[in-house]
Design an enzyme around this catalytic site. Structure first.
Site, PDB file in Angstrom:
ATOM      1  N   GLU A   1       0.844  -1.201   0.000  1.00 11.07           N
ATOM      2  CA  GLU A   1       0.000   0.000   0.000  1.00 11.07           C
ATOM      3  C   GLU A   1       0.879   1.250   0.000  1.00 11.07           C
ATOM      4  O   GLU A   1       1.989   1.261   0.543  1.00 11.07           O
ATOM      5  CB  GLU A   1      -0.908   0.000   1.220  1.00 11.07           C
ATOM      6  CG  GLU A   1      -0.184   0.064   2.552  1.00 11.07           C
ATOM      7  CD  GLU A   1      -1.136   0.158   3.726  1.00 11.07           C
ATOM      8  OE1 GLU A   1      -2.177   0.828   3.597  1.00 11.07           O
ATOM      9  OE2 GLU A   1      -0.819  -0.421   4.787  1.00 11.07           O
ATOM     10  N   TRP A   2       0.393   2.293  -0.630  1.00  9.35           N
ATOM     11  CA  TRP A   2       1.098   3.572  -0.650  1.00  9.35           C
ATOM     12  C   TRP A   2       0.917   4.264   0.695  1.00  9.35           C
ATOM     13  O   TRP A   2      -0.205   4.459   1.154  1.00  9.35           O
ATOM     14  CB  TRP A   2       0.580   4.445  -1.781  1.00  9.35           C
ATOM     15  CG  TRP A   2       1.226   5.808  -1.817  1.00  9.35           C
ATOM     16  CD1 TRP A   2       0.683   6.983  -1.379  1.00  9.35           C
ATOM     17  CD2 TRP A   2       2.527   6.120  -2.306  1.00  9.35           C
ATOM     18  NE1 TRP A   2       1.565   8.014  -1.567  1.00  9.35           N
ATOM     19  CE2 TRP A   2       2.719   7.513  -2.135  1.00  9.35           C
ATOM     20  CE3 TRP A   2       3.565   5.358  -2.867  1.00  9.35           C
ATOM     21  CZ2 TRP A   2       3.888   8.160  -2.512  1.00  9.35           C
ATOM     22  CZ3 TRP A   2       4.730   6.011  -3.247  1.00  9.35           C
ATOM     23  CH2 TRP A   2       4.883   7.387  -3.074  1.00  9.35           C
ATOM     24  N   ILE A   3       2.034   4.600   1.358  1.00  8.03           N
ATOM     25  CA  ILE A   3       2.005   5.269   2.656  1.00  8.03           C
ATOM     26  C   ILE A   3       2.395   6.722   2.452  1.00  8.03           C
ATOM     27  O   ILE A   3       3.458   7.015   1.886  1.00  8.03           O
ATOM     28  CB  ILE A   3       2.971   4.607   3.657  1.00  8.03           C
ATOM     29  CG1 ILE A   3       2.638   3.127   3.832  1.00  8.03           C
ATOM     30  CG2 ILE A   3       2.941   5.340   4.990  1.00  8.03           C
ATOM     31  CD1 ILE A   3       1.260   2.863   4.393  1.00  8.03           C
TER      32      ILE A   3
ATOM     33  N   ASP B   1      17.619  -4.121   9.501  1.00  6.00           N
ATOM     34  CA  ASP B   1      18.295  -3.176   8.599  1.00  6.00           C
ATOM     35  C   ASP B   1      17.761  -1.774   8.871  1.00  6.00           C
ATOM     36  O   ASP B   1      17.393  -1.037   7.952  1.00  6.00           O
ATOM     37  CB  ASP B   1      18.050  -3.585   7.147  1.00  6.00           C
ATOM     38  CG  ASP B   1      18.945  -2.830   6.159  1.00  6.00           C
ATOM     39  OD1 ASP B   1      19.904  -2.169   6.613  1.00  6.00           O
ATOM     40  OD2 ASP B   1      18.680  -2.892   4.943  1.00  6.00           O
TER      41      ASP B   1
END
Length: 286
Positions: A91-93, A194
């Site tokens: 999903e685009w955040i 990371d």
């Protein structure tokens, strides 16, 4: 790329027309694209020559973090590791940092670090960037860190001709004496693996999201040491973290030792520009 993106979107059952595709800067490993269709907005990562299981492993990490119900991650919508067409759709955040964002991240990361696995390491081999990370499950963090983190990078550095002479001698001595600094009894926390400043972002309401994990179970101070190596985390972050989960007394003693792993990774990926920092850590301990 439009054809690859359309094929990827079909995996999410979004067959609607693509309204917009924009390349997103910031990644050195994958190509990233903001994509908007009539049905939704997505972030799509593409790697034309990804190693085996590359996006499946990233998906595994995102799902494991999500299961802790502590810190937000983007929802995974589809992935493929097919050669030449590998992709991950999430999903685009979108959001902006608020004065509370980094404090929230500190609190939430501390909560995640209080979730524990049964053993150290991970059941699958993973990647840091595109470098392989051999894994396995270990009852002892010291053995895991020496044999599955430091030693493989040491051996790769020898093959790459970045480690030799005095540097090699000091690393060999350090590996032999690692138990002088790392305690034996350490609980295996859930770790992003990371966590540098580019692997989190603000979402709606300034709520922090973690992205791009290289998941493992291990000493939480290994994660914290990396957050301090290249910056990107404020004093509010650390104050909030320690308010929930104070650092152990040995943290300052092992911090450069844990940063050494990521410096060796950067040495093997990007070359001798990181050699001086590696040597400084080795001189500190040996």
């Amino acid at each position: 790329m439009t054809q690859i993106i359309q094929q990827a979107l079909n995996k999410t059952n979004d067959y609607s027309a693509i309204k917009d595709i924009k390349r997103v800067a910031g990644g050195s490993i994958n190509e990233g694209f903001f994509t908007e269709t009539e049905n939704g907005r997505y972030f799509i990562k593409h790697h034309a020559n990804s190693p085996e299981g590359f996006f499946e492993l990233e998906t595994d990490g995102l799902l494991l973090i999500k299961e802790t119900k502590t810190v937000s991650v983007p929802k995974v919508l589809a992935f493929s590791d097919k050669k030449g067409e590998a992709f991950l759709i999430i999903e685009w955040i979108e959001g902006r940092k608020t004065p509370e964002t980094q404090a929230r991240l500190g609190e939430q990361l501390a909560s995640m670090h209080q979730q524990f696995g049964e053993k150290h390491g991970f059941q699958k081999d993973t990647y840091i960037g595109t470098l392989p990370q051999p894994n396995g499950l270990f009852s002892n963090w010291l053995d895991y860190y020496r044999d599955r983190r430091l030693r493989p990078q040491f051996e790769l550095g020898i093959r790459n001709h970045f480690i030799g002479g005095k540097r090699r001698e000091r690393l060999e001595r350090l590996l032999y004496r690692l138990e002088h600094w790392i305690p034996e009894e350490i609980p295996p926390s859930y770790l992003h693996g990371d966590l540098w400043g580019g692997n989190w972002l603000p979402g709606p309401g300034g709520n922090p999201y973690l992205i791009d994990p290289s998941f493992l179970y291990g000493d939480r101070h290994f994660e914290l040491a990396f957050t301090e190596l290249f910056g990107g985390f404020s004093q509010e972050f650390y104050k909030a973290y320690t308010g929930e989960f104070p650092f152990a007394d040995y943290y300052e003693d092992v911090k450069p030792l844990y940063q050494l792993y990521y410096l060796l990774v950067h040495l093997n990926m990007f070359g001798e520009s990181y050699g001086g920092q590696v040597d400084a850590v080795l001189q500190h301990y040996v």
